[in-house]
Design a protein around this motif. Structure first.
Motif, PDB file in Angstrom:
ATOM      1  N   LYS A  62      -3.409   2.144 -12.252  1.00 40.18           N
ATOM      2  CA  LYS A  62      -4.766   1.695 -12.541  1.00 40.18           C
ATOM      3  C   LYS A  62      -5.773   2.242 -11.527  1.00 40.18           C
ATOM      4  N   GLY A  63      -5.255   2.676 -10.366  1.00 38.69           N
ATOM      5  CA  GLY A  63      -6.118   3.254  -9.340  1.00 38.69           C
ATOM      6  C   GLY A  63      -6.712   2.262  -8.362  1.00 38.69           C
ATOM      7  N   THR A  64      -6.239   1.008  -8.392  1.00 35.35           N
ATOM      8  CA  THR A  64      -6.788   0.012  -7.471  1.00 35.35           C
ATOM      9  C   THR A  64      -6.021  -0.038  -6.151  1.00 35.35           C
ATOM     10  N   ILE A  65      -4.851   0.601  -6.093  1.00 36.61           N
ATOM     11  CA  ILE A  65      -4.175   0.847  -4.815  1.00 36.61           C
ATOM     12  C   ILE A  65      -3.798   2.329  -4.781  1.00 36.61           C
ATOM     13  N   LYS A  66      -3.610   2.857  -3.578  1.00 32.26           N
ATOM     14  CA  LYS A  66      -3.390   4.296  -3.411  1.00 32.26           C
ATOM     15  C   LYS A  66      -1.939   4.649  -3.075  1.00 32.26           C
ATOM     16  N   ARG A  67      -1.123   3.628  -2.816  1.00 32.13           N
ATOM     17  CA  ARG A  67       0.261   3.876  -2.408  1.00 32.13           C
ATOM     18  C   ARG A  67       1.104   2.675  -2.807  1.00 32.13           C
ATOM     19  N   LYS A  68       2.415   2.861  -2.801  1.00 35.20           N
ATOM     20  CA  LYS A  68       3.310   1.756  -3.115  1.00 35.20           C
ATOM     21  C   LYS A  68       3.539   0.911  -1.870  1.00 35.20           C
ATOM     22  N   ASP A  69       2.575   0.070  -1.573  1.00 34.88           N
ATOM     23  CA  ASP A  69       2.646  -0.812  -0.417  1.00 34.88           C
ATOM     24  C   ASP A  69       2.166  -2.182  -0.863  1.00 34.88           C
ATOM     25  N   ALA A  70       3.072  -3.150  -0.881  1.00 35.92           N
ATOM     26  CA  ALA A  70       2.728  -4.478  -1.378  1.00 35.92           C
ATOM     27  C   ALA A  70       1.655  -5.155  -0.531  1.00 35.92           C
ATOM     28  N   ALA A  71       1.484  -4.692   0.710  1.00 39.39           N
ATOM     29  CA  ALA A  71       0.449  -5.273   1.569  1.00 39.39           C
ATOM     30  C   ALA A  71      -0.951  -4.930   1.075  1.00 39.39           C
ATOM     31  N   ASP A  72      -1.079  -3.936   0.207  1.00 38.88           N
ATOM     32  CA  ASP A  72      -2.392  -3.529  -0.297  1.00 38.88           C
ATOM     33  C   ASP A  72      -2.863  -4.377  -1.472  1.00 38.88           C
TER      34      ASP A  72
END
Length: 299
Positions: free
Chosen positions: A50-60
Motif C-alpha cells: 500500500k506504500g504506507t511503510i517502506k520496509r518489513k519492520d513491524a515497528a513501523d
C-alpha cells in the motif's frame, strides 16, 4: 534370466517410488514454509504494498487506540496510523447489540455494525478487542457480512489467560476460540494475558507456566498469533518469550504500555536486537516510541 530381470524391475520400481516420495516431502516442506512465511508477515506485506511503510519492520506500524465513538473514528481515519483499535462489548440495555465501548461504559454512539460500514472503505487495518464473551458471536457474524469489502488486516484480540498482576477475569479461551477460529481463518489472533502494574510493588514478569499455557493453547491453531505483552513486565521475561517465538513462525509479539506504567525503553532493546524485526510490533506512547527509536542499537 527371468528371475534376474524380475529382480531388476523390482529394484527400478522401488528406486522410482523412493525418489518420488522424497520429491513429495521436499515440495510439502517448501509449500509449508511459504505458507508460514506469508501468514506471519501478511500484515506488513499489505501495508508495504500500500506504500504506507517502506520496509518489513513491524515497528513501523502505527496504532490509533480506543476508537469507540463516531468522533474518534473520524479522527482515526484521517490520521496516519495504519491500524485502528476499538473495544467491543454488548450494549447494557436493549437493543442488546455489539457496540464500541470500554468498561465501565456500557453504551456508545456507534454500533459495531455501523463502525464496520465506515471502516471497510478506508483500507485501514482493524483490531477488535473483545471485553466479554457475550459480544463475540454476534460480532463475528457482522464481520462475516463485510468480509468481501474489507481491504486491510483484521486482528481479533482478547485476554484469555491470567498473567502477572492480573486482577480482571480473562475470557474463557476455549469458548472464545470456538467462536472465532473457524470464522477468522485469514485473521491475526491477538491472544493475551490479564496483567496489572503498580509503582509501589515488585512487578513480576511473565512466568514459564504462563507462556507454556499459552503455547499449549495456540499450538493447534492455523492462524498467525500475536501475543500482546505489557512493556513494563517483559524486561525480566526475555527467555520466556524467546522460547515462545521459537515454537512457531506463526507467532509474534505486540509490545504495549499502560499510560501510567513506568517504562525504561532501554529495557526493550534486547527484543529489538535479538528477534526478527517482522515479529515484534510496538504499541507505545508517542513520547516513549520517539525515545526508543533514538537509542543507539535501535536500528
Amino acid at each position: 534370466m527371468g528371475l534376474v530381470r524380475h529382480k531388476w524391475y523390482r529394484f527400478i520400481l522401488c528406486g522410482t517410488v523412493i525418489a518420488l516420495f522424497v520429491c513429495y516431502l521436499k515440495l510439502q516442506t517448501l509449500s509449508n514454509s511459504k505458507v508460514v512465511g506469508s501468514m506471519s508477515e501478511h500484515t506488513l506485506e499489505y501495508f508495504l504494498n500500500k506504500g504506507t511503510i517502506k520496509r518489513k519492520d513491524a515497528a513501523d506500524i502505527e496504532w490509533y487506540h480506543a476508537v469507540n465513538s463516531k468522533s474518534k473514528l473520524i479522527e482515526a481515519l484521517r490520521g496516519s496510523a495504519q491500524m485502528i483499535e476499538a473495544d467491543v462489548l454488548l450494549r447494557g440495555q436493549d437493543p442488546k447489540e455489539p457496540i464500541m465501548a470500554h468498561p465501565p461504559d456500557n453504551d456508545s454512539d456507534i454500533t459495531l455494525q455501523d463502525w464496520l460500514k465506515v471502516v471497510v472503505k478506508s483500507g485501514k487495518g482493524i483490531k477488535l478487542d473483545f471485553k466479554s464473551l457475550a459480544a463475540v458471536s454476534q460480532s463475528m457474524i457482522l464481520l462475516e457480512e463485510v468480509r468481501d469489502q474489507l481491504q486491510g488486516p483484521v486482528w481479533i484480540n482478547a485476554d484469555v489467560l491470567p498473567g502477572p498482576g492480573g486482577k480482571a477475569t480473562p475470557l474463557d479461551p476455549h469458548v472464545f476460540l470456538q467462536e472465532v477460529a473457524q470464522r477468522s481463518e485469514n485473521d491475526v489472533l491477538s491472544l493475551g494475558w490479564t496483567t496489572g502494574w503498580d509503582v509501589d510493588v515488585d512487578n513480576r514478569g511473565y512466568s514459564w507456566e504462563m507462556v507454556h499455557q499459552m503455547e499449549e493453547l495456540c499450538r493447534s491453531l492455523k492462524q498467525p498469533v500475536t501475543f500482546p505483552v505489557r512493556a513494563a513486565l517483559i524486561p525480566v521475561s526475555f527467555p520466556q518469550f524467546q522460547w515462545l517465538l521459537e515454537r512457531s513462525d506463526r507467532y509474534s509479539l505486540t509490545v504495549w504500555t499502560g499510560k501510567d506504567d513506568v517504562l525504561n525503553v532501554e529495557d526493550l532493546l534486547p527484543y529489538r536486537q535479538n528477534f526478527n524485526k517482522t515479529r515484534i510490533y510496538y504499541d507505545l506512547l508517542e513520547s516513549q516510541f520517539k525515545q526508543f527509536k533514538g537509542l543507539p542499537g535501535y536500528s
